[in-house]
Design an enzyme around this catalytic site. Structure first.
Site, PDB file in Angstrom:
ATOM      1  N   SER A  99       0.824  -1.214   0.000  1.00 22.66           N
ATOM      2  CA  SER A  99       0.000   0.000   0.000  1.00 22.66           C
ATOM      3  C   SER A  99       0.859   1.266   0.000  1.00 22.66           C
ATOM      4  O   SER A  99       0.520   2.238  -0.661  1.00 22.66           O
ATOM      5  CB  SER A  99      -0.988  -0.033   1.170  1.00 22.66           C
ATOM      6  OG  SER A  99      -0.600   0.778   2.212  1.00 22.66           O
ATOM      7  N   SER A 100       2.001   1.239   0.685  1.00 24.80           N
ATOM      8  CA  SER A 100       2.808   2.469   0.725  1.00 24.80           C
ATOM      9  C   SER A 100       3.422   2.778  -0.639  1.00 24.80           C
ATOM     10  O   SER A 100       3.474   3.933  -1.063  1.00 24.80           O
ATOM     11  CB  SER A 100       3.875   2.409   1.816  1.00 24.80           C
ATOM     12  OG  SER A 100       4.648   1.256   1.687  1.00 24.80           O
ATOM     13  N   ALA A 101       3.837   1.736  -1.370  1.00 22.94           N
ATOM     14  CA  ALA A 101       4.380   1.985  -2.715  1.00 22.94           C
ATOM     15  C   ALA A 101       3.283   2.492  -3.644  1.00 22.94           C
ATOM     16  O   ALA A 101       3.511   3.406  -4.445  1.00 22.94           O
ATOM     17  CB  ALA A 101       4.983   0.708  -3.280  1.00 22.94           C
ATOM     18  N   ASP A 143       8.486  -2.998  -4.732  1.00 20.25           N
ATOM     19  CA  ASP A 143       7.086  -2.570  -4.661  1.00 20.25           C
ATOM     20  C   ASP A 143       6.793  -1.412  -5.617  1.00 20.25           C
ATOM     21  O   ASP A 143       5.768  -1.407  -6.301  1.00 20.25           O
ATOM     22  CB  ASP A 143       6.721  -2.137  -3.233  1.00 20.25           C
ATOM     23  CG  ASP A 143       6.623  -3.311  -2.269  1.00 20.25           C
ATOM     24  OD1 ASP A 143       7.196  -4.370  -2.565  1.00 20.25           O
ATOM     25  OD2 ASP A 143       5.979  -3.160  -1.216  1.00 20.25           O
TER      26      ASP A 143
HETATM   27  O1  PMV Z   1       5.416  -5.904   3.506  1.00 21.95           O
HETATM   28  P1  PMV Z   1       5.818  -5.039   2.369  1.00 21.95           P
HETATM   29  O2  PMV Z   1       4.793  -4.924   1.282  1.00 21.95           O
HETATM   30  O3  PMV Z   1       6.342  -3.704   2.833  1.00 21.95           O
HETATM   31  O4  PMV Z   1       7.065  -5.783   1.665  1.00 21.95           O
HETATM   32  C1  PMV Z   1       8.311  -5.875   2.314  1.00 21.95           C
HETATM   33  C2  PMV Z   1       9.215  -6.718   1.488  1.00 21.95           C
HETATM   34  C3  PMV Z   1      10.640  -6.844   2.038  1.00 21.95           C
HETATM   35  O5  PMV Z   1      11.353  -7.649   1.074  1.00 21.95           O
HETATM   36  C4  PMV Z   1      10.666  -7.549   3.374  1.00 21.95           C
HETATM   37  C5  PMV Z   1      11.312  -5.503   2.158  1.00 21.95           C
HETATM   38  C6  PMV Z   1      11.578  -4.811   0.839  1.00 21.95           C
HETATM   39  O6  PMV Z   1      11.800  -3.592   0.884  1.00 21.95           O
HETATM   40  O7  PMV Z   1      11.585  -5.473  -0.232  1.00 21.95           O
END
Ligand code: PMV
Length: 304
Positions: A99-101, A143
């Site tokens: 969601s943040s991306a 993301d």
């Molecule tokens: O949980 P999310 O959607 O923020 O994904 C994090 C994924 C990680 O590989 C753990 C961190 C990253 O920046 O890729």
């Protein structure tokens, strides 16, 4: 008012390992953040975030909910002033669905269109990555890249390889534990294990191998193989300490319900898992195990 929207994502393979340059495979999904943007008098940036039930001015020094830090940083990145933004999101926050991306990429696109900044998809992905890093301290480019481009993608930061894969959309169902995890805490936990144990480093490299083989299985349309590899990937994420009893229970319920494979998506510590299978098979078992199932399809479009 102009509008822009960007999709969330699931990791089919490779979260956490991608932080150390290993390849990951992630698919954009049809849950979106939508941003409306219009110019207003003066130099302030005013935000209305309906899902967060928050509205107000965002500017240097102003306190905003964590999710809006990304909007604030994106606004700063394109030097936007005199703007009002309306934000609506279908993506649960802190749940591994990006969601943040999505909010970052959609904000950059909306402001670029409104103010004539001419950002390309690639610009939105890389500026979005910088915004995520500024807010979170560290983030892989996965993301924001997937949200900008859509589709099923291989992202390998170590070699600089970013590729939208030519594959059939895999059938996906997401399940939400309802608990949200902190990406920062989970990434820190994995870093500690990696710094301390060679075995943890090898687990991370093995996750990278799963992504490479996973790409071949996806390209060959071998969903059984994709599912088996997802199961192995889940086991390795458990080994790195990022699952929770609730997440693993749901993952196993989905497999028993007929999923070809199921694993955590994203940072873990709560949040969501992704299963390879049909909504018809998986809705009831996921609900029965106490999760909230979400039917999703791959979004091929990315930011628009
Ligand atoms: O949980 P999310 O959607 O923020 O994904 C994090 C994924 C990680 O590989 C753990 C961190 C990253 O920046 O890729």
């Amino acid at each position: 008012m102009i509008t822009s929207s960007a999709p969330g994502k699931v990791f089919l393979f490779g979260e956490h390992a991608v932080v150390y340059g290993e390849p990951a495979v992630a698919a954009a999904i049809d849950l979106r953040v939508e941003i409306g943007a219009e110019e207003i008098e003066g130099s302030s940036v005013y935000v209305e975030a309906r899902d967060l039930d928050w509205s107000g001015e965002i500017g240097p020094g102003s306190g905003v909910p964590e999710e809006l830090e990304y909007v604030k940083e994106a606004t700063r990145a394109v030097e936007a002033e005199g703007v009002r933004l309306e934000i609506e999101s279908e993506i649960p926050v802190g749940s591994g669905l990006g969601s943040s991306a999505a909010v970052t990429v959609a904000t950059l696109k909306a402001l670029s269109d409104l103010l004539g900044r001419g950002l390309t998809r690639r610009d939105a992905a890389s500026m979005g990555h910088q915004v995520e890093r500024a807010v979170q301290g560290s983030a892989s480019p996965t993301d924001t890249y997937v949200s900008a481009f859509g589709g099923v993608n291989l992202v390998e930061p170590g070699s600089g390889r970013f590729e939208k894969l030519e594959v059939e959309d895999p059938p996906l169902v997401v399940g939400d534990t309802g608990a949200s995890g902190s990406t920062w805490e989970q990434v820190s936990g994995v870093r500690r294990l990696r710094d301390r144990y060679g075995a943890a480093r090898r687990v991370i490299e093995t996750i990278g191998d799963l992504s490479r083989v996973g790409v071949e299985a996806l390209e060959g349309g071998d969903l059984e193989c994709v599912g088996e590899l997802m199961d192995i990937n889940h086991g390795l994420l458990e080994a790195l300490g990022v699952s929770t009893p609730g997440l693993s229970r749901l993952v196993h319920a989905a497999r028993e319900g007929g999923a070809l494979g199921a694993k955590i998506t994203g940072a873990g510590g709560g949040g969501c898992f992704v299963a390879l299978g049909s909504w018809g098979d998986l809705e009831t078992p996921i609900r029965g195990a106490g999760g909230s199932p979400l039917g999703v399809t791959v979004d091929g479009e990315g930011v628009r």
